[in-house]
Design an enzyme around this catalytic site. Structure first.
Site, PDB file in Angstrom:
ATOM      1  N   LYS A 280      25.814   2.216 -43.493  1.00  0.00           N
ATOM      2  CA  LYS A 280      26.611   2.408 -44.576  1.00  0.00           C
ATOM      3  C   LYS A 280      26.139   3.938 -45.073  1.00  0.00           C
ATOM      4  O   LYS A 280      25.213   4.282 -45.056  1.00  0.00           O
ATOM      5  CB  LYS A 280      26.644   1.217 -45.708  1.00  0.00           C
ATOM      6  CG  LYS A 280      27.129   0.196 -45.299  1.00  0.00           C
ATOM      7  CD  LYS A 280      27.029  -0.900 -46.272  1.00  0.00           C
ATOM      8  CE  LYS A 280      27.595  -2.292 -45.748  1.00  0.00           C
ATOM      9  NZ  LYS A 280      29.192  -2.276 -45.748  1.00  0.00           N
ATOM     10  N   ARG A 354      31.969 -11.669 -40.507  1.00  0.00           N
ATOM     11  CA  ARG A 354      32.863 -12.483 -39.348  1.00  0.00           C
ATOM     12  C   ARG A 354      32.125 -13.010 -38.424  1.00  0.00           C
ATOM     13  O   ARG A 354      32.428 -14.134 -37.877  1.00  0.00           O
ATOM     14  CB  ARG A 354      34.051 -11.690 -39.231  1.00  0.00           C
ATOM     15  CG  ARG A 354      33.739 -10.393 -38.053  1.00  0.00           C
ATOM     16  CD  ARG A 354      34.892  -9.432 -38.204  1.00  0.00           C
ATOM     17  NE  ARG A 354      35.066  -8.613 -39.440  1.00  0.00           N
ATOM     18  CZ  ARG A 354      35.901  -7.734 -39.589  1.00  0.00           C
ATOM     19  NH1 ARG A 354      37.004  -7.414 -38.949  1.00  0.00           N
ATOM     20  NH2 ARG A 354      35.760  -6.896 -41.003  1.00  0.00           N
TER      21      ARG A 354
END
Length: 506
Positions: A280, A354
């Protein structure tokens, strides 16, 4: 803080600060306010008439009484227009009153509850909302700050004043319920606000064990050997780059009530998310300590449910890892095999939530649940779509979505449904595995839910993407900068109002 219900009339009550709640369209002092107004030479009526105070939502004014009534000061709190007053506006007004009192040096306040009577809102709902708003607004996270004793401000007493001499049991129950729920939300906020260094997966697992012991909940922690045996490649894969080993927290409340329907909560427990190899940007990466907000909400909700002794059988599943870019980290292009046997191509290591949820959702099947709700700070796309006012809701069962929506409106932890159409499933097809973990540049919140749907085919399921609602950038009436604790009140309300689930409701 000491909370009591007291019977009496406002103009005869001794109080450090007496709080009245006023609708914006009030033209003159009425009800219990009228007697105080008369004793104060109609000053309140004059303020309203001259519009020197307009009771817009969360506006306040504090007036000295100069000894004309036993209360030392009076606070007027605006509620907005009467026809628009909701439970959440009651929370907001109560929170505003509590923090204004504290910040102006009043640590004992008395709320005149008769001034809060609103058509369509039961007294029990009103009292619970008032307590929730007050306690949530007073929350502070100061664990790491050195504050001199003389600068510490803490509310001591909250008195709820009613005109009836007998305090009915339901109101006492509502106050207790509000305290339990607010305490669970503050517990959740503390967990989320804590730096990642002090809430590794192992520490979070220990927190769950302590909570379970205190609340009479069964707790089991799965570590790397058990995860390998169960084939939980999602959790193991995401944790590869971290020096901290993964944990899988399993909480079970009211396990003996298996004759009842089983509700399973699944919470994402990323104790820190760097993005892995797909790193990130540095800006705001510190907030990634909050990537376990879904898991924290599950802990908080089960804590409250246990303390309220609700009759349902509730299971909490929290997969816990860090996502770090170490030398052994999972790489773009790698293939993960999950507990269900399905495989996924990892197209982006920053779509890791996920992957760990997939194992937990597949594991939920063993409980034969009537409903499964997962909460996760899953996608920035959901923030783009809905901002910070609502969580994204997707699912495979209309009845469950309806119940979650109803709970969200009552608690004001609002959700908004996004479509889970087959058209979007095309975006997560992989050439080399069953599915891939991202679906392209568009509809990211939906394709993430499409991914999760592959592991929820055997039970009713709702997914809540809380990426936009889990963190507050500024103080509001009862939501303080930092972790919001979103999801706790919604889940508790859902379970408390649970009725038998229809067999065919998809």
């Amino acid at each position: 803080m000491n909370i009591t219900i007291k019977a009496g009339s406002a103009e005869k009550t001794s109080a450090e600060l007496l709080v009245f709640y006023l609708p914006e369209d009030l033209e003159k002092a009425e009800g219990p306010l009228a007697s105080c107004n008369n004793a104060l030479n109609n000053i309140i009526t004059e303020l309203l008439k001259k519009k020197e105070f307009t009771a817009k939502l969360n506006k306040t004014i504090i007036l000295p009484t100069y000894g004309k009534i036993p209360a030392r000061r009076i606070m007027l709190v605006g509620m907005g227009k009467k026809k628009d007053i909701t439970l959440d506006k009651i929370r907001q007004a109560a929170g505003t009153a509590a923090t204004t009192a504290r910040d102006t040096g009043s640590y004992e306040i008395t709320g005149v509850m008769d001034s809060l009577e609103i058509p369509g809102i039961t007294p029990e709902e009103l009292f619970q909302a008032h307590i929730e708003g007050s306690l949530l607004a007073l929350y502070t996270f100061q664990k790491y700050k050195n504050i001199p004793a003389e600068e510490q401000r803490e509310m001591k007493t909250l008195t709820l004043l009613v005109s009836k001499k007998e305090t009915p049991g339901p109101l006492l129950d509502a106050v207790k319920r509000g305290q339990i729920i607010a305490d669970a939300v503050c517990f959740t906020r503390d967990l989320i606000n804590t730096p990642a260094q002090d809430k590794t997966p192992a520490i979070l697992a220990d927190t769950a064990k302590k909570l379970a012991k205190e609340s009479g909940i069964q707790c089991k922690i799965l570590s790397t050997p058990e995860l390998k045996k169960l084939g939980m490649g999602g959790i193991l894969g995401v944790s590869q780059g971290s020096a901290q080993p993964p944990k899988f927290i399993i909480l079970e409340y009211n396990a003996r009530a298996k004759s009842r329907e089983t509700i399973v909560f699944v919470g994402k427990g990323l104790t820190f998310d760097s993005g892995g190899i797909c790193l990130k940007q540095a800006k705001d990466m510190d907030i990634m300590k909050s990537d376990m907000s879904g898991g924290a909400a599950v802990l908080g909700a089960i804590k409250a449910i246990a303390e309220m002794k609700l009759p349902q059988h509730v299971v909490g599943l929290i997969p816990c890892t860090e996502n770090m870019p170490g030398g052994s980290a999972i790489k773009p292009g790698d293939i993960v095999k999950f507990h269900s046997g399905k495989t996924a191509e990892v197209a982006n290591t920053d779509a890791e939530g996920r992957l760990i949820l997939a194992d937990a959702l597949a594991y939920a099947e063993k409980y034969k649940p009537c409903a499964v709700i997962d909460l996760a700070t899953l996608t920035g796309s959901c923030v783009v779509a809905l901002g910070t006012a609502a969580s994204g809701m997707l699912g495979n069962n209309e009845e469950l979505k309806k119940r979650v929506k109803t709970a969200s409106e009552k608690t004001w932890e609002r959700v908004w449904e996004l479509p889970l159409w087959d058209d979007y499933q095309e975006q997560i097809k992989s050439d080399i595995a069953d599915i891939k973990n991202i679906g392209g540049p568009y509809a990211g919140a939906i394709t993430a839910a499409c991914f999760l749907s592959k592991f929820t085919e055997k039970y009713p399921w709702v997914h809540l993407d809380i990426a936009g609602t889990s963190w507050c950038e500024k103080n509001n009436a009862y939501l303080k900068k930092g972790a919001s604790g979103v999801g706790v009140r919604l889940l508790v309300h859902l379970v408390r109002n649970w009725t038998r689930f229809p067999e065919k409701s998809g």
